[in-house]
Write a protein that holds these residues in place. Structure first.
Motif, mmCIF file in Angstrom:
data_model
loop_
_atom_site.group_PDB
_atom_site.id
_atom_site.type_symbol
_atom_site.label_atom_id
_atom_site.label_comp_id
_atom_site.label_asym_id
_atom_site.label_seq_id
_atom_site.Cartn_x
_atom_site.Cartn_y
_atom_site.Cartn_z
ATOM 1 N N GLU A 44 0.830 -1.205 0.000
ATOM 2 C CA GLU A 44 0.000 0.000 0.000
ATOM 3 C C GLU A 44 0.864 1.255 0.000
ATOM 4 O OE1 GLU A 44 -3.870 -1.894 2.318
ATOM 5 O OE2 GLU A 44 -2.307 -0.880 3.483
ATOM 6 N N ASP A 46 3.952 1.483 -1.161
ATOM 7 C CA ASP A 46 4.569 1.565 -2.489
ATOM 8 C C ASP A 46 3.591 2.116 -3.518
ATOM 9 O OD1 ASP A 46 6.862 0.477 -1.363
ATOM 10 O OD2 ASP A 46 6.541 -1.524 -2.218
ATOM 11 N N ALA A 47 2.340 1.670 -3.459
ATOM 12 C CA ALA A 47 1.326 2.158 -4.403
ATOM 13 C C ALA A 47 1.095 3.655 -4.219
ATOM 14 C CB ALA A 47 0.018 1.385 -4.221
ATOM 15 N N GLU A 48 1.044 4.111 -2.976
ATOM 16 C CA GLU A 48 0.852 5.540 -2.711
ATOM 17 C C GLU A 48 2.073 6.336 -3.172
ATOM 18 O OE1 GLU A 48 -0.943 9.158 -1.325
ATOM 19 O OE2 GLU A 48 -1.639 7.257 -2.153
ATOM 20 N N ASP A 50 4.107 5.503 -5.588
ATOM 21 C CA ASP A 50 4.018 5.512 -7.053
ATOM 22 C C ASP A 50 3.021 6.558 -7.534
ATOM 23 O OD1 ASP A 50 5.889 3.487 -7.246
ATOM 24 O OD2 ASP A 50 4.410 1.906 -7.629
ATOM 25 N N ARG A 51 1.872 6.646 -6.847
ATOM 26 C CA ARG A 51 0.854 7.630 -7.225
ATOM 27 C C ARG A 51 1.397 9.052 -7.096
ATOM 28 N NH1 ARG A 51 -2.116 11.274 -5.333
ATOM 29 N NH2 ARG A 51 -1.528 10.925 -3.170
ATOM 30 N N ILE A 52 2.086 9.318 -5.993
ATOM 31 C CA ILE A 52 2.659 10.651 -5.774
ATOM 32 C C ILE A 52 3.716 10.957 -6.825
ATOM 33 C CG2 ILE A 52 4.091 12.013 -4.194
ATOM 34 C CD1 ILE A 52 2.550 10.574 -1.888
ATOM 35 N N CYS A 53 4.568 9.980 -7.117
ATOM 36 C CA CYS A 53 5.613 10.183 -8.138
ATOM 37 C C CYS A 53 5.000 10.485 -9.496
ATOM 38 C CB CYS A 53 6.520 8.958 -8.227
ATOM 39 S SG CYS A 53 7.612 8.775 -6.803
ATOM 40 N N GLU A 54 3.979 9.722 -9.869
ATOM 41 C CA GLU A 54 3.317 9.961 -11.157
ATOM 42 C C GLU A 54 2.686 11.345 -11.198
ATOM 43 O OE1 GLU A 54 3.342 8.180 -13.934
ATOM 44 O OE2 GLU A 54 4.591 6.635 -13.018
ATOM 45 N N GLU A 55 2.072 11.743 -10.091
ATOM 46 C CA GLU A 55 1.442 13.060 -10.007
ATOM 47 C C GLU A 55 2.490 14.161 -10.154
ATOM 48 O OE1 GLU A 55 -0.176 15.020 -6.128
ATOM 49 O OE2 GLU A 55 -1.735 13.689 -6.911
ATOM 50 N N ARG A 56 3.614 14.004 -9.460
ATOM 51 C CA ARG A 56 4.670 15.022 -9.520
ATOM 52 C C ARG A 56 5.356 15.039 -10.883
ATOM 53 N NH1 ARG A 56 7.075 14.585 -3.354
ATOM 54 N NH2 ARG A 56 5.184 15.377 -2.376
ATOM 55 N N TRP A 57 5.530 13.869 -11.489
ATOM 56 C CA TRP A 57 6.132 13.804 -12.816
ATOM 57 C C TRP A 57 5.224 14.517 -13.831
ATOM 58 C CZ3 TRP A 57 10.453 13.609 -15.153
ATOM 59 C CH2 TRP A 57 10.557 13.248 -16.493
#
Length: 94
Positions: A44, A46-48, A50-57
């Protein structure tokens, strides 16, 4: 509410679990339950992340702005040394 789930373990893994549980002062059941809970929590997390990284990217791709790493390092060093430091600002990265 709890439910029962059956898992099949190879004999050598079952023995290793029993030994590890004994060292931890737990029953094999508690050891396995805790291991599953820790694994789920990590997944969970790691998924969060990943979500934050995708949002920031996506934000970086949209704006082209980021905080340069050298500015981040200088800020962190100053803060760790107890100095008052001005927080670095994002700027266009060329």
């Amino acid at each position: 509410m709890s439910t029962t789930t059956t898992i099949r373990l190879e004999d050598d893994l079952k023995e290793r679990v029993s030994e590890a549980a004994a060292r931890a002062g737990k029953t094999a059941h508690a050891f396995i339950r805790d291991a599953i809970a820790e694994s789920v929590a990590q997944a969970e997390f790691d998924a969060e992340a990943d979500r934050i990284c995708e949002e920031r990217w996506a934000e970086f791709l949209r704006t082209g702005e980021a905080v340069p790493w050298d500015d981040v390092k200088a800020y962190m060093r100053a803060t760790a040394a107890g100095k008052k430091a001005k927080r670095p600002l994002a700027r266009k990265i060329v």
